[in-house]
Design a protein around this motif. Sequence first.
Motif, mmCIF file in Angstrom:
data_model
loop_
_atom_site.group_PDB
_atom_site.id
_atom_site.type_symbol
_atom_site.label_atom_id
_atom_site.label_comp_id
_atom_site.label_asym_id
_atom_site.label_seq_id
_atom_site.Cartn_x
_atom_site.Cartn_y
_atom_site.Cartn_z
ATOM 1 N N ARG A 156 107.628 -42.756 25.513
ATOM 2 C CA ARG A 156 106.697 -41.869 26.809
ATOM 3 C C ARG A 156 105.579 -42.204 26.769
ATOM 4 O O ARG A 156 104.810 -42.124 25.687
ATOM 5 C CB ARG A 156 105.535 -39.904 25.762
ATOM 6 C CG ARG A 156 105.960 -39.056 27.327
ATOM 7 C CD ARG A 156 105.404 -37.930 26.917
ATOM 8 N NE ARG A 156 104.343 -37.134 27.781
ATOM 9 C CZ ARG A 156 105.105 -36.440 28.538
ATOM 10 N NH1 ARG A 156 106.231 -36.677 28.981
ATOM 11 N NH2 ARG A 156 104.728 -35.739 29.297
ATOM 12 N N LEU A 157 105.569 -42.677 28.336
ATOM 13 C CA LEU A 157 104.086 -44.239 28.588
ATOM 14 C C LEU A 157 102.614 -42.205 28.480
ATOM 15 O O LEU A 157 102.845 -41.703 29.457
ATOM 16 C CB LEU A 157 104.263 -44.098 29.617
ATOM 17 C CG LEU A 157 106.029 -44.514 30.314
ATOM 18 C CD1 LEU A 157 105.436 -45.986 31.048
ATOM 19 C CD2 LEU A 157 106.494 -46.091 28.505
ATOM 20 N N HIS A 158 101.437 -43.138 27.587
ATOM 21 C CA HIS A 158 100.046 -42.597 27.966
ATOM 22 C C HIS A 158 99.889 -42.709 29.603
ATOM 23 O O HIS A 158 100.466 -43.943 30.508
ATOM 24 C CB HIS A 158 99.221 -43.694 27.606
ATOM 25 C CG HIS A 158 99.738 -42.958 25.307
ATOM 26 N ND1 HIS A 158 98.985 -43.546 24.600
ATOM 27 C CD2 HIS A 158 100.039 -42.375 25.574
ATOM 28 C CE1 HIS A 158 98.934 -42.771 23.953
ATOM 29 N NE2 HIS A 158 99.569 -42.679 23.850
ATOM 30 N N PRO A 159 99.221 -42.282 30.369
ATOM 31 C CA PRO A 159 98.436 -41.868 31.383
ATOM 32 C C PRO A 159 97.618 -43.140 31.596
ATOM 33 O O PRO A 159 98.737 -43.504 33.091
ATOM 34 C CB PRO A 159 97.286 -41.175 31.655
ATOM 35 C CG PRO A 159 98.171 -40.094 30.488
ATOM 36 C CD PRO A 159 98.283 -40.435 29.465
ATOM 37 N N ARG A 162 100.824 -45.649 32.507
ATOM 38 C CA ARG A 162 101.433 -45.994 33.675
ATOM 39 C C ARG A 162 100.441 -46.031 35.130
ATOM 40 O O ARG A 162 100.852 -47.012 35.357
ATOM 41 C CB ARG A 162 101.258 -43.978 34.598
ATOM 42 C CG ARG A 162 102.673 -43.308 33.363
ATOM 43 C CD ARG A 162 103.186 -41.755 33.366
ATOM 44 N NE ARG A 162 103.356 -41.801 34.448
ATOM 45 C CZ ARG A 162 103.125 -40.381 35.038
ATOM 46 N NH1 ARG A 162 102.308 -39.480 34.567
ATOM 47 N NH2 ARG A 162 103.657 -40.330 36.176
ATOM 48 N N TRP A 173 99.776 -43.909 40.717
ATOM 49 C CA TRP A 173 100.135 -44.460 39.368
ATOM 50 C C TRP A 173 101.172 -43.242 38.714
ATOM 51 O O TRP A 173 101.848 -42.695 37.924
ATOM 52 C CB TRP A 173 99.086 -44.528 38.183
ATOM 53 C CG TRP A 173 98.740 -42.884 38.125
ATOM 54 C CD1 TRP A 173 97.259 -42.536 39.091
ATOM 55 C CD2 TRP A 173 98.540 -41.611 37.561
ATOM 56 N NE1 TRP A 173 96.857 -41.407 38.876
ATOM 57 C CE2 TRP A 173 97.748 -41.181 37.838
ATOM 58 C CE3 TRP A 173 99.204 -41.726 36.206
ATOM 59 C CZ2 TRP A 173 96.939 -39.444 37.195
ATOM 60 C CZ3 TRP A 173 99.552 -40.174 35.202
ATOM 61 C CH2 TRP A 173 98.223 -39.508 35.871
ATOM 62 N N ARG A 174 100.647 -42.144 39.713
ATOM 63 C CA ARG A 174 101.688 -40.532 39.851
ATOM 64 C C ARG A 174 103.725 -40.656 40.032
ATOM 65 O O ARG A 174 104.361 -40.322 39.634
ATOM 66 C CB ARG A 174 101.371 -39.649 40.430
ATOM 67 C CG ARG A 174 99.809 -38.737 39.905
ATOM 68 C CD ARG A 174 99.201 -38.445 41.231
ATOM 69 N NE ARG A 174 99.194 -38.788 42.447
ATOM 70 C CZ ARG A 174 98.599 -38.855 43.037
ATOM 71 N NH1 ARG A 174 97.874 -37.559 43.818
ATOM 72 N NH2 ARG A 174 97.951 -40.073 44.001
ATOM 73 N N PRO A 177 107.171 -43.899 36.572
ATOM 74 C CA PRO A 177 107.936 -43.270 35.520
ATOM 75 C C PRO A 177 107.493 -43.080 34.296
ATOM 76 O O PRO A 177 106.719 -43.503 33.761
ATOM 77 C CB PRO A 177 108.697 -43.875 34.931
ATOM 78 C CG PRO A 177 109.152 -44.846 36.232
ATOM 79 C CD PRO A 177 108.247 -45.509 36.275
ATOM 80 N N ARG A 178 107.323 -41.770 33.692
ATOM 81 C CA ARG A 178 106.752 -41.052 32.210
ATOM 82 C C ARG A 178 107.244 -41.672 31.400
ATOM 83 O O ARG A 178 106.468 -41.519 29.604
ATOM 84 C CB ARG A 178 107.306 -39.584 32.498
ATOM 85 C CG ARG A 178 106.356 -38.895 33.629
ATOM 86 C CD ARG A 178 106.895 -37.357 33.859
ATOM 87 N NE ARG A 178 105.862 -37.031 34.853
ATOM 88 C CZ ARG A 178 104.949 -36.047 34.598
ATOM 89 N NH1 ARG A 178 103.957 -36.260 34.022
ATOM 90 N NH2 ARG A 178 104.427 -35.516 36.009
ATOM 91 N N HIS A 179 108.490 -42.564 31.270
ATOM 92 C CA HIS A 179 109.128 -43.421 29.978
ATOM 93 C C HIS A 179 109.512 -44.109 30.249
ATOM 94 O O HIS A 179 109.991 -44.544 30.908
ATOM 95 C CB HIS A 179 111.099 -41.646 30.116
ATOM 96 C CG HIS A 179 109.975 -40.278 29.040
ATOM 97 N ND1 HIS A 179 109.713 -39.072 30.366
ATOM 98 C CD2 HIS A 179 109.894 -39.931 28.231
ATOM 99 C CE1 HIS A 179 109.857 -38.344 29.899
ATOM 100 N NE2 HIS A 179 109.104 -38.598 28.208
#
Length: 244
Positions: A156-159, A162, A173-174, A177-179
Amino acid sequence: MQIVVHASATAAAEFLADSIAGAIAKQPALVLGLPAGRTPIGLYRALVERHRAKRVDFRQVTVFNVDELMGLPLGHTATYGAFMTRHLFQHVNLVKERTHLPDGSRNDPDAEARRYESAIVAAGGLDVVVLGIGANGHVGFNEPAASLTAETHVARLHPGTRRANAEPFRGDWRRVPRHGLTMGMGTLLRARQVVLLAAGTGKARIVRRAIEGPITTRVPASLLQLHPNAIAVLDRAAAGKLRK
Ligand code: GLP
């Protein structure tokens, strides 16, 4: 960890390109782990130049990329795969069957992570892995945490990570991807040589924590201090906060 400091990021990239070209000359079937990111772009440029000058032959080389974003269609311009094609693969004589990235588009990412780890083992492990470093100390997508994962896995990527990856997503950045899929710390530490490449003042603080700070899962790059054959290749700016 051995530390090599160069006057500029270009000089650091050229030093590392020469060292990789030398390793390939000695061992033509070298198994190389490579990163995406802004940092290695100069390295890839220097490798392409050396290839064009017939100073390095990638025909027998195998590449495994360290990580990949998840959930994008294969070949999407923002994938690390597309990045590697643009900056390196399309310019040199690497054989397609021997260039590997985790496939972030698979429905079963855990199975993909296991497949990738097995492929690295089947290739005989990594001879050399080159790593960038995130501003929070991540390597690949091994983010700071209370515990780390040894093998290739879904991360899982930290904000902040991202945000750092937002450029190919029109800066939003939204949309990142979150992963991601990433080699684990064990995968990296089993490489026969580990190279940490960093440049710029923005990395100086984390470079110091990684190289001279305590070994902690809160700074995943600090685990590289445990490796018997690790080298940090830095420009003067990234080395600016080192005490020694
Ligand atoms: C990214 C990637 C890493 C990369 C690091 C540093 O999030 N997952 O593979 O090494 O962050 O990137 P950069 O070189 O752009 O600073």
